[in-house]
Design an enzyme around this catalytic site. Structure first.
Site, PDB file in Angstrom:
ATOM      1  N   CYS A  91     -20.197   5.907  44.125  1.00 11.06           N
ATOM      2  CA  CYS A  91     -20.412   4.503  44.487  1.00 11.06           C
ATOM      3  C   CYS A  91     -20.591   3.638  43.236  1.00 11.06           C
ATOM      4  O   CYS A  91     -21.391   2.697  43.217  1.00 11.06           O
ATOM      5  CB  CYS A  91     -21.589   4.349  45.433  1.00 11.06           C
ATOM      6  SG  CYS A  91     -21.285   5.040  47.074  1.00 11.06           S
TER       7      CYS A  91
ATOM      8  N   LYS B 231     -35.047   7.993  46.988  1.00 11.90           N
ATOM      9  CA  LYS B 231     -34.848   8.510  45.632  1.00 11.90           C
ATOM     10  C   LYS B 231     -36.193   8.751  44.934  1.00 11.90           C
ATOM     11  O   LYS B 231     -36.250   9.340  43.867  1.00 11.90           O
ATOM     12  CB  LYS B 231     -33.985   7.547  44.824  1.00 11.90           C
ATOM     13  CG  LYS B 231     -32.593   7.332  45.427  1.00 11.90           C
ATOM     14  CD  LYS B 231     -31.709   6.515  44.532  1.00 11.90           C
ATOM     15  CE  LYS B 231     -30.444   6.074  45.258  1.00 11.90           C
ATOM     16  NZ  LYS B 231     -29.586   7.186  45.668  1.00 11.90           N
TER      17      LYS B 231
ATOM     18  N   HIS C  33     -24.063   0.349  40.059  1.00 11.09           N
ATOM     19  CA  HIS C  33     -23.845   0.967  41.364  1.00 11.09           C
ATOM     20  C   HIS C  33     -23.408  -0.130  42.328  1.00 11.09           C
ATOM     21  O   HIS C  33     -23.762  -1.298  42.166  1.00 11.09           O
ATOM     22  CB  HIS C  33     -25.156   1.611  41.829  1.00 11.09           C
ATOM     23  CG  HIS C  33     -25.066   2.381  43.102  1.00 11.09           C
ATOM     24  ND1 HIS C  33     -25.072   1.773  44.336  1.00 11.09           N
ATOM     25  CD2 HIS C  33     -24.982   3.713  43.335  1.00 11.09           C
ATOM     26  CE1 HIS C  33     -24.995   2.692  45.287  1.00 11.09           C
ATOM     27  NE2 HIS C  33     -24.936   3.884  44.702  1.00 11.09           N
TER      28      HIS C  33
ATOM     29  N   ASP D 139     -32.443  -3.136  39.078  1.00 10.05           N
ATOM     30  CA  ASP D 139     -32.176  -2.053  40.027  1.00 10.05           C
ATOM     31  C   ASP D 139     -32.824  -0.801  39.448  1.00 10.05           C
ATOM     32  O   ASP D 139     -32.310  -0.185  38.519  1.00 10.05           O
ATOM     33  CB  ASP D 139     -30.664  -1.871  40.187  1.00 10.05           C
ATOM     34  CG  ASP D 139     -30.300  -0.681  41.085  1.00 10.05           C
ATOM     35  OD1 ASP D 139     -31.203   0.093  41.455  1.00 10.05           O
ATOM     36  OD2 ASP D 139     -29.091  -0.518  41.392  1.00 10.05           O
TER      37      ASP D 139
ATOM     38  N   GLN E  79     -32.728   4.519  40.149  1.00  9.42           N
ATOM     39  CA  GLN E  79     -32.690   5.756  39.373  1.00  9.42           C
ATOM     40  C   GLN E  79     -33.757   5.810  38.290  1.00  9.42           C
ATOM     41  O   GLN E  79     -34.004   6.875  37.724  1.00  9.42           O
ATOM     42  CB  GLN E  79     -31.305   5.922  38.718  1.00  9.42           C
ATOM     43  CG  GLN E  79     -30.150   5.999  39.685  1.00  9.42           C
ATOM     44  CD  GLN E  79     -30.210   7.217  40.586  1.00  9.42           C
ATOM     45  OE1 GLN E  79     -30.873   8.201  40.279  1.00  9.42           O
ATOM     46  NE2 GLN E  79     -29.511   7.159  41.710  1.00  9.42           N
TER      47      GLN E  79
END
Length: 454
Positions: free
Chosen positions: A376, A229, A128, A203, A206
């Site tokens: 993105c 999120k 991302h 990261d 998600q």
């Protein structure tokens, strides 16, 4: 689904209550329908539990860290206890630091500012933009998209073997793709990084809402994620991990809270002694409600039980994938193949349809909210669509009119608050749109596909 997995799925008989679950929206074809929020990968709805916790605290809202009053002391305790709760959720090491930020993007930019001089950064093109772009001031090696988890590890090992072995290095990798939902081999990538003297940042934007994330088990040096999120409101995020680079760096923002002592110098300037704790990078009045909401979400997910949440989500994933597989015109995008483990994020294209047109029809005619565009993650989506790297495309706002060819895809995403009815309505809507076409006409307005005025 195994017997144990099915049993775990049954133990969560209903989705977790979220805000907006009873909101109705109008349809262009007439009437109203309960909104099906299937864009969790962009922003998941806040858990009702989180909202209730914030509402209960709101009357006691006060300044943090520097107030003598009761409400200030209460808010300070709440803020610091939230830090402890999130660190526990992430299974941080005892000497790790946890900094509250605005988002995953903010967290990774903070870490980028803290890199030692001459640090080399290794990042896959599949990231991302939040984890692809912050490293512009460092020596960056962009790695090509792998087609298997094993290939990802081998690609990283080769790149690290060729690096300057005496300087600092950082690997940045996602835990779950925001485009395909596929899980990445984080533990193996961390082992490869450490074997070559590099550090690794995860990261988890998600990953954290869908699976437990243990800093110690995965053996990552830092983890970053966003509250919005993780079923918390906008405007809060986390960077957690090793303290040394953060303590050695200049504060991310200069100001009150980050400074321990400020004095005038004889030359007329000021001398500053900065904090070495997380406060070093938390200048200004902190977002205590944002921190508290993240901690509340972490507690709610832990109490619900990730085993049951994962099993129920897998049940929804299988429903969606089976439904899309029954429509020959639909092509699901994937790096690692159909059998790769994934979270509830699925992107696809439909033969003969502009993706923005398709997404607009899902919203206007069925009350279903999905995402269209490049998410993105432009290099990744271009790779998955097999397009030229220079092909024109925009993130969520393609210029092409309905029916015209354009570089974009459709993404459906869901999680702990998604009822079965929403994914069933989505699958039926996809099948109906492909076989019968849209019932309404659409036009492009300000870069978006919208229903035409009758």
């Amino acid at each position: 689904m195994s017997v144990s997995t099915a049993a775990a799925a049954r133990s969560v008989c209903a989705p977790l209550p979220v805000l907006g679950r009873d909101v109705t929206v109008p349809l262009v074809t007439g009437g109203e329908v309960t909104y099906a929020a299937l864009d969790y990968a962009a922003s998941a709805p806040a858990l009702q539990r989180v909202w209730d916790d914030v509402a209960a605290y709101a009357p006691y809202y006060g300044s943090v860290h520097r107030g003598a009053g009761y409400l200030s002391q209460l808010s300070t305790d709440l803020f610091e206890n939230a830090r402890k709760a999130v660190a526990e959720f992430l299974d941080c090491r005892p000497d790790d630091q946890l900094v509250f930020t605005r988002s995953t993007t903010d967290s990774l930019n903070l870490l980028a500012r803290a890199l030692p001089a001459d640090c080399q950064v290794f990042v896959f093109e599949t990231e991302h933009h939040a984890s692809l772009l912050p490293w512009q001031d460092a020596r960056v090696t962009y790695l090509n998209a792998p087609r298997t988890p094993r290939q990802a590890v081998e690609t990283l090992e080769r790149a690290l073997a060729d690096r300057d072995p005496y300087g600092p290095a950082l690997v940045c990798v996602t835990g779950a793709s925001n485009v395909t939902g596929e899980l990445w081999p984080v533990r193996e990538l961390a082992a490869a990084a450490h074997a070559h003297g590099a550090r690794i940042v995860l990261d988890a934007a998600q990953l954290a809402p869908h699976h437990p994330v243990s800093v110690q088990d995965l053996d990552v040096d830092w983890v970053a994620f966003s509250g919005h999120k993780l079923y918390a409101p906008f405007g809060s995020g986390v960077l957690a991990g090793r303290a040394d680079w953060l303590q050695a760096a200049e504060p991310y923002l200069a100001g009150g809270g980050a400074s321990r002592r400020v004095t005038r110098r004889e030359d007329g300037g000021v001398a500053v002694e900065w904090h070495e704790s997380a406060a070093r990078h938390e200048a200004g009045s902190p977002n205590v409600i944002g921190a508290y909401s993240i901690a509340s979400a972490c507690k709610a997910l832990t109490e619900a039980g990730f085993e049951a949440l994962v099993a129920r989500e897998q049940h929804l994933i299988e429903k969606v994938r089976a439904g899309l597989a029954g429509v020959p015109e639909v092509r699901v995008l994937s790096l690692f193949g159909d059998d790769a483990p994934r979270v509830g994020v699925i992107s696809f294209v439909v033969d003969g349809w502009n993706s923005s047109h398709f997404a607009a029809a899902l919203s206007a005619e069925y009350g279903i909210g999905v995402r269209d565009g490049l998410f993105c993650a432009h290099p990744l989506v271009r790779t998955l669509l097999g397009s030229d790297p220079q092909t024109q495309g925009e993130c969520g706002a393609p210029e092409a009119a309905p029916g015209e060819k354009s570089l974009n895809a459709i993404r459906v995403s869901f999680g702990a608050g998604t009822p079965d009815e929403h994914v069933e309505r989505f699958v039926n809507a996809v099948r109906e749109l492909v076989t019968e076409g849209a019932k309404w006409s659409y036009r492009t307005e300000d870069g978006r596909c919208v229903p035409a005025v009758s």
